[in-house]
Design an enzyme around this catalytic site. Structure first.
Site, short mmCIF file in Angstrom:
data_model
loop_
_atom_site.label_atom_id
_atom_site.label_comp_id
_atom_site.label_asym_id
_atom_site.label_seq_id
_atom_site.Cartn_x
_atom_site.Cartn_y
_atom_site.Cartn_z
N GLU A 90 0.85 -1.20 0.00
CA GLU A 90 0.00 0.00 0.00
C GLU A 90 0.88 1.24 0.00
O GLU A 90 1.84 1.33 0.76
CB GLU A 90 -0.89 0.02 1.24
CG GLU A 90 -1.94 -1.06 1.27
CD GLU A 90 -2.81 -0.99 2.53
OE1 GLU A 90 -2.85 0.08 3.17
OE2 GLU A 90 -3.43 -2.01 2.86
N TYR A 113 -14.54 -12.19 -2.08
CA TYR A 113 -13.44 -12.83 -1.35
C TYR A 113 -13.71 -14.32 -1.11
O TYR A 113 -12.83 -15.17 -1.29
CB TYR A 113 -13.24 -12.10 -0.02
CG TYR A 113 -12.31 -12.80 0.94
CD1 TYR A 113 -10.93 -12.74 0.78
CD2 TYR A 113 -12.82 -13.54 2.02
CE1 TYR A 113 -10.08 -13.40 1.66
CE2 TYR A 113 -11.98 -14.19 2.91
CZ TYR A 113 -10.61 -14.12 2.72
OH TYR A 113 -9.77 -14.77 3.59
N SER A 155 -2.04 -7.69 7.21
CA SER A 155 -2.41 -8.92 6.50
C SER A 155 -1.21 -9.78 6.14
O SER A 155 -1.37 -10.90 5.66
CB SER A 155 -3.18 -8.57 5.22
OG SER A 155 -4.34 -7.85 5.51
N LYS A 168 -14.63 -17.15 10.70
CA LYS A 168 -14.18 -16.93 12.08
C LYS A 168 -15.12 -16.05 12.88
O LYS A 168 -15.11 -16.07 14.11
CB LYS A 168 -12.78 -16.30 12.07
CG LYS A 168 -11.64 -17.29 12.06
CD LYS A 168 -10.32 -16.56 12.28
CE LYS A 168 -9.18 -17.54 12.42
NZ LYS A 168 -7.88 -16.86 12.63
#
Length: 377
Positions: free
Chosen positions: A99, A238, A285, A300
């Protein structure tokens, strides 16, 4: 801690303002020279033909300009943007990189200038017209994307909040394409809260607040994507990318006009290697994408969201249903995974994948500190 953070943000803001001032100053001088001085006769400027040139480690010369097919990857943070860019980075012809963090800030500033009628009037009076601003933005964004990593035939940028400005970016770079990462908002929010990923305006102590803010952010991004058009912006789910990586990546690469490479299915093998996947030591991440595609993070969130929030889910986050998720399914049924994903998951749970040597010593620090993703509201 707050004071030091404020000082850091202030310093970053001043540095950004200085860089933009230099770019804008250059554009104003160029405009005045072409238009006949600050008060001279107004004429249409000739479009610039200058390209940005870079030479790679292989001594190949690369030329970049506004007409190139840039790829922008974005979405609400914790929606799989890092996984998506790591997969693209594994392709021998593509480079995304980490990023930049600065591009969404610059886009937010540009948007703020446009929204303020008084500020726009002042800028126009000073000769800093939309044309000048857009030329400066175009040059600045292209320079950052091109020079913050190694050159490649196809350049890609991954800053989650850039896709709040897809329409504007498609005007600056008419041949660009956009990948909007879409994930079940309940999973995204649970990940933000449990991993303490701070995002401007999100109250990490409240699932209700975070889901409300998630809904607002994805609504803006999805609307921008639809306005840009299906031929230029592709929503990427995703869950489907994780469950069916080969099928999903074939669709994505076809959309981008990039030839297939099996390397995109094995991004974990190329981490830290020349021409492979470069990972940031401080992005949240990173500790997840060093592993192959697996089911570990898919559901999760189930069992962790408060009952009153689950009860009101359809009202809190109406974009869930609009995007095809069942707001009352707990747990949801996202589909059945491909055999390779099941195998990857077994290997991950066994601990077969270790942190690369060049990234060791950073994750524990990361998990005990905060990381800011700043986005315009």
């Amino acid at each position: 801690m707050r004071l030091s953070m404020r000082r850091a943000l202030l310093a970053a803001g001043l540095a950004l303002a200085l860089v933009l001032a230099v770019h804008l100053g250059q554009r104003v001088l160029e405009c005045q020279a072409v238009l006949g001085g600050p008060r001279g006769p107004r004429r249409t400027m000739r479009p610039e033909q200058e390209d940005l040139m870079m030479v790679g480690a292989d001594h190949v010369e690369y030329r970049y300009g506004k007409a190139m097919p840039l790829i922008f990857v974005g979405g609400v943070p914790r929606s799989g943007t890092t996984l998506m860019r790591a997969m693209l980075d594994a392709h021998p012809e593509v480079r995304c990189g980490e990023e930049t963090r600065i591009i969404p800030r610059v886009l937010a500033m540009r948007q703020a200038w446009s929204k303020s009628g008084r500020e726009k009037l002042r800028l126009d009076e000073a000769g800093v017209t939309d044309e000048v601003l857009d030329a400066a933005m175009q040059a600045f964004i292209l320079e950052v994307i091109a020079k913050h990593g190694e050159p490649a035939r196809v350049l890609c940028n991954k800053d989650p909040f850039t896709l709040k400005s897809s329409v504007y970016l498609s005007r600056l770079f008419p041949n660009s394409k956009f990948l909007l990462m879409v994930r079940d908002g309940r999973a995204s929010v649970h990940s933000m809260i449990t991993r303490k990923v701070t995002i401007a305006g999100f109250d990490l102590s409240s699932y209700r607040d975070c889901l409300t803010k998630w809904n607002k952010a994805i609504e803006v991004m999805y609307a921008q994507c639809m306005e840009v058009g299906r031929d230029k912006c592709l929503p990427v789910y995703y869950e489907q990318l994780v469950l069916h990586p080969r099928r999903s990546l074939k669709v994505i690469l076809d959309f981008l006009g990039i030839a297939w490479s099996d390397a995109v299915l094995h991004h974990e093998d190329l981490i830290g290697k020349p021409g492979g996947v470069s990972l940031s030591k401080i992005e949240r991440s990173t500790d997840q994408v060093i592993k192959p595609v697996n089911l570990e993070a898919l559901s999760k969130w189930t069992g962790h969201i408060p009952g009153d929030v689950l009860r009101d889910m359809a009202q809190i986050a109406p974009m869930l249903a609009r995007l095809g998720y069942d707001p009352y399914a707990n747990p949801p049924n996202y589909g059945n995974p491909d055999p390779i994903v099941i195998n990857n998951t077994h290997r991950v749970l066994k601990g077969d994948y270790k942190t690369p040597a060049n990234l060791k010593g950073y994750f524990q620090v990361n998990l005990n500190s905060t990381s800011s993703h700043l986005g315009s509201s």
